[in-house]
Design an enzyme around this catalytic site. Structure first.
Site, PDB file in Angstrom:
ATOM      1  CB  THR A   1      11.758 -22.513  -3.308  1.00 24.75           C
ATOM      2  OG1 THR A   1      12.339 -23.586  -2.298  1.00 24.75           O
ATOM      3  CG2 THR A   1      12.357 -23.145  -4.323  1.00 24.75           C
TER       4      THR A   1
ATOM      5  CB  ALA B   1       5.516  -2.994  -3.976  1.00 26.01           C
TER       6      ALA B   1
ATOM      7  CG  ASN C   1      -0.950   4.477  -4.485  1.00 20.62           C
ATOM      8  OD1 ASN C   1       0.034   4.646  -3.996  1.00 20.62           O
ATOM      9  ND2 ASN C   1      -1.846   4.146  -4.211  1.00 20.62           N
TER      10      ASN C   1
ATOM     11  CB  SER D   1       4.937  -4.214  -7.740  1.00 18.70           C
ATOM     12  OG  SER D   1       3.955  -5.761  -8.148  1.00 18.70           O
TER      13      SER D   1
ATOM     14  CB  CYS E   1     -14.209  -0.412   1.978  1.00 15.36           C
ATOM     15  SG  CYS E   1     -15.648  -0.373   1.561  1.00 15.36           S
TER      16      CYS E   1
HETATM   17  C1  PLP Z   1       0.236  -1.763  -5.778  1.00 11.78           C
HETATM   18  C2  PLP Z   1       1.285  -0.857  -5.222  1.00 11.78           C
HETATM   19  C3  PLP Z   1       1.560  -1.377  -3.585  1.00 11.78           C
HETATM   20  C4  PLP Z   1       1.932  -2.881  -3.438  1.00 11.78           C
HETATM   21  O1  PLP Z   1       2.140  -3.736  -4.246  1.00 11.78           O
HETATM   22  P1  PLP Z   1       2.353  -5.109  -4.224  1.00 11.78           P
HETATM   23  O2  PLP Z   1       2.979  -5.969  -5.232  1.00 11.78           O
HETATM   24  O3  PLP Z   1       0.952  -5.033  -5.306  1.00 11.78           O
HETATM   25  O4  PLP Z   1       2.485  -5.885  -2.832  1.00 11.78           O
HETATM   26  C5  PLP Z   1       2.975  -0.366  -2.991  1.00 11.78           C
HETATM   27  N1  PLP Z   1       2.962   1.234  -3.572  1.00 11.78           N
HETATM   28  C6  PLP Z   1       2.444   0.966  -4.440  1.00 11.78           C
HETATM   29  C7  PLP Z   1       2.680   2.633  -4.976  1.00 11.78           C
HETATM   30  C8  PLP Z   1       1.992   0.886  -5.261  1.00 11.78           C
HETATM   31  O5  PLP Z   1       0.335   1.546  -6.107  1.00 11.78           O
END
Ligand code: PLP
Length: 413
Positions: free
Chosen positions: A251, A76, A162, A210, A337
Site C-alpha cells: 500500500t 534511497a 555523501n 531520497s 561506529c
Molecule cells: C542518505 C543516503 C542514502 C540513504 O538514503 P535513505 O533514504 O536514508 O535510505 C544513500 N545514499 C546516499 C549517498 C545518502 O547520502
C-alpha cells in the site's frame, strides 16, 4: 541557572528539517483524505491516487523524466537495492546460483546502500569491480572505461559522495554506458534536488534519491527507471499487490509521497540562487578555518564538489576530544561506529587520508536554514576547540619547532 547554548545544525547530509510547506501539503492525507490509492471503487481511493500521480509529476519534473518512469520506495537505500539487485538478476548471463552471471562495476567510496547490495551480488555468482578514486576522490569515465569487460551488465557510480561532496563524472560515464549498451545506475541522493538533473542529457538509466535529504519526510524515496532508449526492466524485491507497476508492491505511503512531491517542487524552484547561497556559506567556512590555523586540510577535489558539504581534517587533535569541544555544533566526524570500536571513515581512507587524520575530520553540511551567523559561530567554536587541544599537544610543539614527527624514531621503554 545556565541556559543551554542553542544548537547549530550542520549535518544536513545526514538528514534535513522537513519544510513546513511540505508538512502543510501532507496534513490533509492523514485524517481527511485517507483512502487507499488502490481502492478503485470510491472517491477516497481516487483522491489518494490523484495525489500520488500529482506527486509523481512533481518528482519527474525535477529530473526531466516522464511521470511513469518514477517508482516510489521507502528511501534511497531501497531504491539502490532495487536498482542494483533488480537489474543484475534480470540481465544475468547465467542462472541463479551458477558462476559467470555477469560483471558489475562500482567503486569503494559508495554509500553502504550500494556497497552491500554489490557484495551480495558477488556471493550470488556475479563478479564486481570496485574502482578506487585518486586522492581527489573523483571517479572518472576513464576509470570505468578501463574496467569494462564484454560481460559487464551494470555500472553503478554515485553522483556526489555523501562524506566529501565530490562530484563524479556521471554524464560522461552515462554516455559511455549508452555507447556500450550497459545499464547505468547512479545514487543521486546528495545531488538530486540540490543540483540540476536531466536524465536524457546525462544518459541515466536508473537514479535513486531520497525525500528526507531534500526537506521532505523520512521513509520515502524514488527510483527513476528509464522507459525508452533503452527500456530498463527490473525484477521486484517485494511481491504482492502489484503497486508501482509491479516493481514495488505494498500500500502506497500517500502522505509521504505527497510530501516528497512537494519537496521536489520546492527544490526545483530554489534553483541556482540557493546553490549560490550555499556555496557562499561553504567558502566562508573553509576560508575561515584554513586561514585561522595551520595543518588544516579540506578533503576531496578543491572545486568539483557540491556546495552543501565540506569535509575538513585537523592535524594534531584527537577526534573524540574535538567532537566534545564543539558540542553545540551538530555535525558528523570522520569516525564510524562499528560494533565495538571507532573505525576511521572508509571514504577518507579510500582517498588515502591516514587513520589519525581521518579520525580528526569533520563533515559539516549546510541546508535551507543555515545562516551566515551560524557559519561564523562554527568557525569561532571549531578554531577555539582545535587551538585548545593543540595547546596541550607535545606533538604539535614539535611540529611548530619544525621537526617532522613522521621521521622521529620512537623509543620503547
Ligand atoms: C542518505 C543516503 C542514502 C540513504 O538514503 P535513505 O533514504 O536514508 O535510505 C544513500 N545514499 C546516499 C549517498 C545518502 O547520502
Amino acid at each position: 541557572m545556565t541556559v543551554p547554548p542553542a544548537m547549530i545544525y550542520l549535518d544536513n547530509a545526514a538528514t534535513t528539517r522537513c519544510d513546513p510547506r511540505v508538512l502543510e501539503a501532507m496534513l490533509p492525507y492523514f485524517c481527511d483524505q485517507y483512502g487507499n490509492a488502490g481502492s478503485r471503487n470510491h472517491r477516497f481511493g481516487w483522491e489518494s491516487e490523484d495525489a500520488i500521480e500529482r506527486a509523481r509529476e512533481q518528482c519527474a519534473a525535477l529530473l526531466g523524466a516522464q511521470p511513469k518512469e518514477v517508482i516510489f520506495t521507502s528511501g534511497a537505500t531501497e531504491s539502490n537495492n532495487l536498482a542494483i539487485r533488480g537489474t543484475a538478476n534480470l540481465y544475468a548471463k547465467a542462472p541463479a546460483g551458477s558462476p559467470g552471471r555477469g560483471h558489475v562495476i562500482t567503486d569503494i567510496i559508495e554509500h553502504k546502500a550500494v556497497l552491500d547490495p554489490c557484495k551480495r551480488l558477488q556471493r550470488e555468482g556475479f563478479e564486481v569491480t570496485f574502482l578506487e578514486p585518486g586522492t581527489d576522490g573523483i571517479i572518472t569515465r576513464a576509470m570505468v572505461e578501463a574496467a569494462l569487460r564484454p560481460d559487464t551488465i551494470l555500472v553503478t557510480v554515485m553522483w556526489t559522495n555523501n562524506e566529501i561532496g565530490t562530484i563524479n563524472e556521471v554524464p560522461q560515464i552515462g554516455a559511455l554506458c549508452h555507447e556500450r549498451d550497459i545499464i547505468f545506475h547512479t545514487d543521486a541522493t546528495q545531488w538530486a534536488g540540490k543540483m540540476p538533473v536531466d536524465v536524457e542529457a546525462d544518459h541515466i538509466d536508473l537514479l535513486s534519491w531520497s525525500s528526507h535529504k531534500i526537506y521532505g519526510p523520512k521513509g520515502v524515496g524514488g527510483l527513476y527507471v528509464r522507459r525508452r532508449r533503452p527500456r530498463v526492466r527490473l525484477e521486484a524485491l517485494v511481491d504482492g499487490g502489484g503497486q508501482e507497476r509491479g516493481m514495488r508492491s505494498g500500500t502506497q505511503n500517500v502522505t509521504g509521497i505527497v510530501g516528497f512531491g512537494k519537496a521536489c517542487e520546492l527544490c526545483a524552484a530554489g534553483g541556482d540562487a540557493e546553490r549560490q547561497r550555499l556555496l557562499g556559506l561553504r567558502n566562508r567556512l573553509e576560508a575561515g578555518l584554513t586561514s585561522a590555523m595551520d595543518v588544516v586540510q579540506v578533503n576531496g577535489h578543491s572545486t568539483k564538489r557540491v556546495p552543501h558539504i565540506s569535509n575538513i581534517s585537523f592535524g594534531f587533535v584527537e577526534g573524540e576530544s574535538l567532537m566534545m569541544g564543539i558540542a553545540e555544533i551538530a555535525c558528523s566526524s570522520g569516525s564510524a561506529c562499528t560494533s565495538a570500536s571507532l573505525e576511521p571513515s572508509y571514504v577518507l581512507k579510500g582517498l588515502g587520508v591516514g587513520d589519525e587524520l581521518a579520525h580528526s575530520s569533520l563533515r559539516l553540511s549546510f541546508g535551507r536554514w543555515t545562516t551566515e551567523a551560524e557559519v561564523g559561530h562554527a568557525i569561532t567554536s571549531i578554531t577555539a576547540a582545535v587551538n585548545h587541544l593543540r595547546a596541550m599537544s607535545p606533538l604539535y610543539d614539535l611540529h611548530k619547532e619544525g621537526i617532522d614527527i613522521s621521521k622521529i624514531e620512537w623509543q620503547q621503554h
